[in-house]
Design a protein around this motif. Structure first.
Motif, PDB file in Angstrom:
ATOM      1  N   THR A  94     -24.118  29.302 -49.694  1.00 45.46           N
ATOM      2  CA  THR A  94     -23.305  28.266 -48.614  1.00 45.46           C
ATOM      3  C   THR A  94     -22.595  27.135 -49.434  1.00 45.46           C
ATOM      4  O   THR A  94     -21.742  26.673 -48.820  1.00 45.46           O
ATOM      5  CB  THR A  94     -24.546  27.796 -47.582  1.00 45.46           C
ATOM      6  OG1 THR A  94     -25.240  28.949 -46.862  1.00 45.46           O
ATOM      7  CG2 THR A  94     -24.165  26.920 -46.803  1.00 45.46           C
ATOM      8  N   PHE A  95     -23.487  26.769 -50.348  1.00 46.98           N
ATOM      9  CA  PHE A  95     -22.992  25.436 -51.111  1.00 46.98           C
ATOM     10  C   PHE A  95     -21.728  25.881 -51.873  1.00 46.98           C
ATOM     11  O   PHE A  95     -20.765  25.068 -51.490  1.00 46.98           O
ATOM     12  CB  PHE A  95     -23.956  25.042 -52.075  1.00 46.98           C
ATOM     13  CG  PHE A  95     -25.273  24.430 -51.738  1.00 46.98           C
ATOM     14  CD1 PHE A  95     -25.448  24.046 -50.281  1.00 46.98           C
ATOM     15  CD2 PHE A  95     -26.302  24.078 -52.538  1.00 46.98           C
ATOM     16  CE1 PHE A  95     -26.731  23.438 -49.829  1.00 46.98           C
ATOM     17  CE2 PHE A  95     -27.553  23.635 -52.010  1.00 46.98           C
ATOM     18  CZ  PHE A  95     -27.530  23.273 -50.657  1.00 46.98           C
ATOM     19  N   LEU A  96     -21.853  27.128 -52.385  1.00 42.29           N
ATOM     20  CA  LEU A  96     -20.358  27.588 -53.080  1.00 42.29           C
ATOM     21  C   LEU A  96     -19.139  27.666 -52.059  1.00 42.29           C
ATOM     22  O   LEU A  96     -18.081  27.233 -52.397  1.00 42.29           O
ATOM     23  CB  LEU A  96     -20.569  28.809 -53.724  1.00 42.29           C
ATOM     24  CG  LEU A  96     -21.442  28.733 -54.895  1.00 42.29           C
ATOM     25  CD1 LEU A  96     -22.048  30.129 -55.305  1.00 42.29           C
ATOM     26  CD2 LEU A  96     -20.718  27.895 -56.286  1.00 42.29           C
ATOM     27  N   LYS A  97     -19.611  28.174 -50.988  1.00 48.01           N
ATOM     28  CA  LYS A  97     -18.436  28.112 -49.889  1.00 48.01           C
ATOM     29  C   LYS A  97     -18.069  26.955 -49.434  1.00 48.01           C
ATOM     30  O   LYS A  97     -16.772  26.723 -49.363  1.00 48.01           O
ATOM     31  CB  LYS A  97     -18.936  29.126 -48.650  1.00 48.01           C
ATOM     32  CG  LYS A  97     -18.075  29.061 -47.758  1.00 48.01           C
ATOM     33  CD  LYS A  97     -18.805  29.804 -46.505  1.00 48.01           C
ATOM     34  CE  LYS A  97     -17.685  29.912 -45.168  1.00 48.01           C
ATOM     35  NZ  LYS A  97     -18.213  30.660 -44.179  1.00 48.01           N
ATOM     36  N   GLN A  98     -18.577  25.981 -49.350  1.00 48.60           N
ATOM     37  CA  GLN A  98     -18.515  24.408 -48.797  1.00 48.60           C
ATOM     38  C   GLN A  98     -17.689  23.763 -50.001  1.00 48.60           C
ATOM     39  O   GLN A  98     -16.732  23.240 -49.482  1.00 48.60           O
ATOM     40  CB  GLN A  98     -19.770  23.988 -48.413  1.00 48.60           C
ATOM     41  CG  GLN A  98     -20.419  24.272 -47.191  1.00 48.60           C
ATOM     42  CD  GLN A  98     -21.803  23.645 -47.241  1.00 48.60           C
ATOM     43  OE1 GLN A  98     -22.345  22.924 -48.122  1.00 48.60           O
ATOM     44  NE2 GLN A  98     -22.527  23.579 -46.021  1.00 48.60           N
ATOM     45  N   LEU A 102     -14.106  13.060 -58.274  1.00 51.50           N
ATOM     46  CA  LEU A 102     -14.139  12.515 -56.929  1.00 51.50           C
ATOM     47  C   LEU A 102     -15.522  12.944 -56.101  1.00 51.50           C
ATOM     48  O   LEU A 102     -15.963  14.088 -56.692  1.00 51.50           O
ATOM     49  CB  LEU A 102     -13.045  13.488 -56.104  1.00 51.50           C
ATOM     50  CG  LEU A 102     -11.751  12.924 -56.780  1.00 51.50           C
ATOM     51  CD1 LEU A 102     -10.735  13.784 -56.072  1.00 51.50           C
ATOM     52  CD2 LEU A 102     -11.193  11.525 -56.448  1.00 51.50           C
ATOM     53  N   PRO A 103     -15.796  12.441 -54.901  1.00 57.13           N
ATOM     54  CA  PRO A 103     -17.282  13.066 -54.352  1.00 57.13           C
ATOM     55  C   PRO A 103     -17.105  14.450 -53.890  1.00 57.13           C
ATOM     56  O   PRO A 103     -16.052  14.756 -53.527  1.00 57.13           O
ATOM     57  CB  PRO A 103     -17.282  12.095 -53.076  1.00 57.13           C
ATOM     58  CG  PRO A 103     -16.408  10.882 -53.356  1.00 57.13           C
ATOM     59  CD  PRO A 103     -15.326  11.181 -54.648  1.00 57.13           C
ATOM     60  N   SER A 104     -18.162  15.213 -54.462  1.00 57.46           N
ATOM     61  CA  SER A 104     -18.177  16.731 -54.359  1.00 57.46           C
ATOM     62  C   SER A 104     -19.391  17.165 -53.815  1.00 57.46           C
ATOM     63  O   SER A 104     -19.460  18.508 -53.952  1.00 57.46           O
ATOM     64  CB  SER A 104     -17.941  17.113 -55.854  1.00 57.46           C
ATOM     65  OG  SER A 104     -16.720  16.639 -56.530  1.00 57.46           O
ATOM     66  N   SER A 105     -20.164  16.728 -53.248  1.00 57.86           N
ATOM     67  CA  SER A 105     -21.337  17.102 -52.573  1.00 57.86           C
ATOM     68  C   SER A 105     -20.869  18.187 -51.553  1.00 57.86           C
ATOM     69  O   SER A 105     -19.999  17.974 -50.787  1.00 57.86           O
ATOM     70  CB  SER A 105     -22.059  15.960 -51.748  1.00 57.86           C
ATOM     71  OG  SER A 105     -22.350  14.957 -52.688  1.00 57.86           O
ATOM     72  N   PRO A 106     -21.857  19.331 -51.548  1.00 59.05           N
ATOM     73  CA  PRO A 106     -21.615  20.164 -50.288  1.00 59.05           C
ATOM     74  C   PRO A 106     -21.706  19.069 -48.929  1.00 59.05           C
ATOM     75  O   PRO A 106     -22.405  18.490 -48.719  1.00 59.05           O
ATOM     76  CB  PRO A 106     -22.790  20.983 -50.450  1.00 59.05           C
ATOM     77  CG  PRO A 106     -23.296  21.117 -51.835  1.00 59.05           C
ATOM     78  CD  PRO A 106     -22.871  19.654 -52.131  1.00 59.05           C
ATOM     79  N   SER A 107     -20.995  19.946 -47.791  1.00 58.94           N
ATOM     80  CA  SER A 107     -20.841  19.320 -46.718  1.00 58.94           C
ATOM     81  C   SER A 107     -21.163  20.279 -45.469  1.00 58.94           C
ATOM     82  O   SER A 107     -20.346  21.247 -45.467  1.00 58.94           O
ATOM     83  CB  SER A 107     -19.721  18.268 -46.612  1.00 58.94           C
ATOM     84  OG  SER A 107     -19.799  18.003 -45.036  1.00 58.94           O
ATOM     85  N   MET A 108     -22.191  20.282 -44.375  1.00 61.55           N
ATOM     86  CA  MET A 108     -21.911  21.167 -43.440  1.00 61.55           C
ATOM     87  C   MET A 108     -20.688  20.986 -42.637  1.00 61.55           C
ATOM     88  O   MET A 108     -20.497  22.171 -41.840  1.00 61.55           O
ATOM     89  CB  MET A 108     -23.388  20.997 -42.583  1.00 61.55           C
ATOM     90  CG  MET A 108     -24.598  21.001 -43.143  1.00 61.55           C
ATOM     91  SD  MET A 108     -25.018  22.514 -44.000  1.00 61.55           S
ATOM     92  CE  MET A 108     -25.147  23.507 -42.513  1.00 61.55           C
TER      93      MET A 108
END
Length: 383
Positions: free
Chosen positions: A279-283, A374-380
């Motif tokens: 899921t993280f990779l997809k996001q 740049l900001p790169s956190s996963p996001s729902m």
């Protein structure tokens, strides 16, 4: 563009609070597994989650053996130790890297040779590596690679998959084979990245992954050594466990070892994080595509994965038109609570590595002067 970027990032993360570069995301079984580890009383380096986590990584990456360590630097140290790097050896690596790569060498008594990176991958350039060796190295009568001017052995090549973008591994492996060098991958940033269908860290003899709090998945602190064959992997595990020979009650250690095993508490967190890695990779790929669209047609160039690879896009990056525009963007975004960062200062500029051997670093210096993360956190919101 600066205001447009700030607005875009705030829309993605739906907050007016401070937005970090890469924050951990806990959306699955993390609390349940950590609580279970606590309840078991096995909270140190012995416990079911340590082996479970290693097996998760083995299954995902396809490596023969994965050995969990307390952090990424410990994994690098172990990987290079197992590769045969000795005090006084020279090791080819990139100046454009996080300091952990070189710290591990320093504490082994080995010395880096800094070679330039490729604009394609941002990682160690095989052409520059070959050119440096042709000019400065020779194979002695025993087939050992020797630096012409110092007489020291050049033992290994350590590329880093910068921001998760795989380096040109086939070409680097060919250089290593020609010059009788060992390839050790610094895959700290590249869990979830693939080179021509193979997971990073599985091409070299040994490699290291990091699970620091800012990585794509985290164990709080933690790392993993990937080993290309089972025998080497079992030996690696032995070395990281103080080289203690199993016995019902006696303490006997048959070689110098490290106390580097990952605690069960951290591994429990890692097992839960592995469940949501897809899921993280997809996001993150969705976010990368949106950044690419945002900067399309502007004076800023979004850094994309190489054509031969699939990147995890751990940290998104742009190339600014010049250093002045880079500095303005850094200042304005950070003043507005949107964290951006320049790339690391090149290793040969740091006091402890200023006298290291090096080749021409033109590309590294250019990237250092132009790149911003740049900001790169996963996001729902990016499902």
């Amino acid at each position: 563009m600066n205001k447009k970027l700030i607005s875009f990032v705030r829309d993605v993360y739906q907050t007016n609070d401070f937005i970090p570069l890469h924050a951990p995301t806990f959306s699955g079984n993390e609390k349940a597994y950590v609580t279970d580890a606590i309840d078991s009383t096995f909270v140190s380096s012995v416990g079911k989650y340590v082996e479970d986590f290693e097996q998760h990584i083995e299954a995902y990456t396809g490596t023969a053996k994965a050995v969990a360590t307390v952090n990424g630097t410990a994994a690098l140290h172990t990987a290079m130790h197992m590769a045969g790097v000795k005090p006084g050896d020279l090791v080819i690596t990139q100046a454009l890297t996080f300091v952990a790569t070189c710290n591990a060498l320093y504490h082994m008594g080995a010395h880096p040779i800094f070679v330039d990176v490729s604009k394609v991958s941002l990682g160690l350039c095989p052409v520059a590596t070959e050119a440096y060796l042709e000019k400065n190295a020779k194979l002695n009568s025993d087939g050992v690679c020797i630096h012409k001017s110092t007489g020291q052995r050049i033992n290994a090549v350590v590329p880093m998959h910068t921001f998760g973008h795989p380096v040109e591994l086939d070409e680097l492996l060919a250089v290593c084979m020609k010059w009788k060098l060992i390839l050790v991958e610094d895959a700290a940033e590249s869990l979830g990245s693939f080179y021509k269908g193979k997971h990073t860290g599985t091409i070299g003899d040994f490699s290291a992954i990091s699970f620091n709090g800012n990585k794509i998945i985290t164990t709080g602190g933690g790392g993993m050594v990937l080993c290309s064959n089972l025998e080497a992997g079992n030996h690696t595990r032995h070395v990281t466990t103080t080289a203690k020979v199993p016995h019902p009650y006696e303490f006997y250690h048959d070689e110098p070892g490290f106390n580097y095993r990952l605690p069960n508490l951290n591994a429990a967190l890692g097992c839960a994080q592995m469940e949501v890695l897809p899921t993280f990779l997809k996001q993150k790929r969705v976010l990368a595509e949106q950044y690419k669209t945002l900067f399309s047609g502007s004076h800023f160039q979004f850094v994309v994965e190489p054509e031969y690879a699939q990147s995890n896009y751990w940290l998104n990056a742009i190339i600014c038109p010049d250093t002045d525009s880079r500095n303005v963007l850094l200042k304005e975004t950070n003043e507005q609570g949107v964290m951006t960062r320049p790339i690391w200062q090149l290793m040969h500029r740091l006091p402890m590595f200023k006298n290291a051997l090096k080749g021409d670093l033109t590309v590294s210096e250019w990237i250092e002067a132009h790149l911003i993360n740049l900001p790169s956190s996963p996001s729902m919101l990016l499902q």
